[in-house]
Structures are given as C-alpha cells and as structure tokens.
Design a protein around this motif. Structure first.
Motif, PDB file in Angstrom:
ATOM      1  N   GLU A  55       0.853  -1.200   0.000  1.00 56.37           N
ATOM      2  CA  GLU A  55       0.000   0.000   0.000  1.00 56.37           C
ATOM      3  C   GLU A  55       0.878   1.234   0.000  1.00 56.37           C
ATOM      4  O   GLU A  55       1.979   1.230   0.549  1.00 56.37           O
ATOM      5  N   GLY A  57       0.775   5.327   1.013  1.00 52.15           N
ATOM      6  CA  GLY A  57       0.087   6.442   1.660  1.00 52.15           C
ATOM      7  C   GLY A  57       0.710   7.751   1.212  1.00 52.15           C
ATOM      8  O   GLY A  57       1.492   7.800   0.257  1.00 52.15           O
ATOM      9  N   ASP A  58       0.355   8.840   1.937  1.00 47.98           N
ATOM     10  CA  ASP A  58       0.919  10.146   1.581  1.00 47.98           C
ATOM     11  C   ASP A  58       2.420  10.198   1.865  1.00 47.98           C
ATOM     12  O   ASP A  58       3.202  10.598   1.004  1.00 47.98           O
ATOM     13  N   THR A  60       3.936   7.467   3.766  1.00 50.02           N
ATOM     14  CA  THR A  60       4.397   6.137   4.144  1.00 50.02           C
ATOM     15  C   THR A  60       4.090   5.128   3.041  1.00 50.02           C
ATOM     16  O   THR A  60       3.295   5.396   2.136  1.00 50.02           O
TER      17      THR A  60
END
Length: 161
Positions: A55, A57-58, A60
């Motif tokens: 995945e 994230g912004d 991470t």
C-alpha cells in the motif's frame, strides 16, 4: 576593495549554488522514482532490504518483507524501485533471460587436461604412489654395508666436513 579579495568569496558562493542545485536535482529524481511505485512493485530500502509494495500512503508505504509480514516505512526510506526482472533475479533467483548455447569457459585449464582422478577418501596405503623421478641410491635387495654413517663419523663425533 580590490577584486582579488572578493574573488574567493565569489568562487565559494558559486560552488555552493552548484552543490545545492545538484542536490535538488537528485531529490527531485528520487521523488519521481518513488511516485512510480505501485502495489506489487519490488523495491530496495536505503538499508538494503528487498520487499514488495503493498500500500502507498501520503508519506508512508507498506512493504511486504516476507510472505504475510508487513511493515510500514517512510517513503524517503525507499532507495530504489526495481524492475520485475531485476527484483525476481535478486530475491527469488529467477532469471528471465533465456540461457544461451554458448559453452561456459572455465577460469583455469585444470578441467581441460585429462589427469587421473584420485579418491581423496582412500587411505594412503591404497592411494597410488607418484613417481617424481627420484631414484633410490640403494637397491631394496641390498642393505647398507656396516653400521657406519656415510660421512664416516660415529654418532656424537664432531668435526668439519
């Protein structure tokens, strides 16, 4: 003030400008590389660990470091985004390139000579004796004459040769 006193400062400011400019270019290239990450992509962290992106994230990224083991990393910790072929070659040992019909050339000529192979697990008594060309001075049937040493001196006798 003279131009000679200002010249070192001008050179220093110009060098600092060039260094910051190249650092900014490297940062932009790294950010662009991280933007190309997608789930399923193989990556190498700055610590040298290989993992698969799960995945994004912004700030991470969740990485699968082993089957079923997930860890969250900062995006800045990604050192390289790898192509599938390179990732499979490094992590799984899978080489996508077809093997060529070219024979493998050995590093030395030992495999090119036809030397008899000896079994190193055999005892020395069973191992074949190598003839190094040195001949015995005394035949086996004949014992040395007398108990005298070759130099004619008895044990413990000192003297020059």
């Amino acid at each position: 003030m003279s131009l000679m006193t200002l010249l070192p400062f001008i050179v220093l400011i110009g060098a600092m400008f060039l260094m910051t400019r190249s650092a900014k270019k490297k940062q932009q290239a790294a950010a662009q590389m991280r933007d190309h990450m997608t789930p399923g992509t193989g990556v190498r962290t700055i610590g040298g660990m290989y993992a698969t992106v799960k995945e994004i994230g912004d700030d991470t990224v969740t990485l699968e470091v082993a089957p079923g083991v997930h860890a969250i990393y900062a995006k800045n910790a990604i050192g390289a985004v790898l192509e599938d072929a390179e990732y499979n070659r490094i992590v799984h040992g899978i080489d996508d390139e077809p093997q060529s019909d070219t024979p493998v050339v050995p590093d030395d000529a030992s495999s090119l000579t036809e030397a008899p192979k000896t079994d190193l697990t055999k005892d020395e008594a069973e191992a074949p004796k190598l003839d190094l060309g040195k001949k015995d001075e005394t035949p086996q049937d004949e014992a040395p004459k007398g108990d005298e040493p070759k130099d004619g001196k008895a044990d413990g006798e000192a003297g020059a040769k």
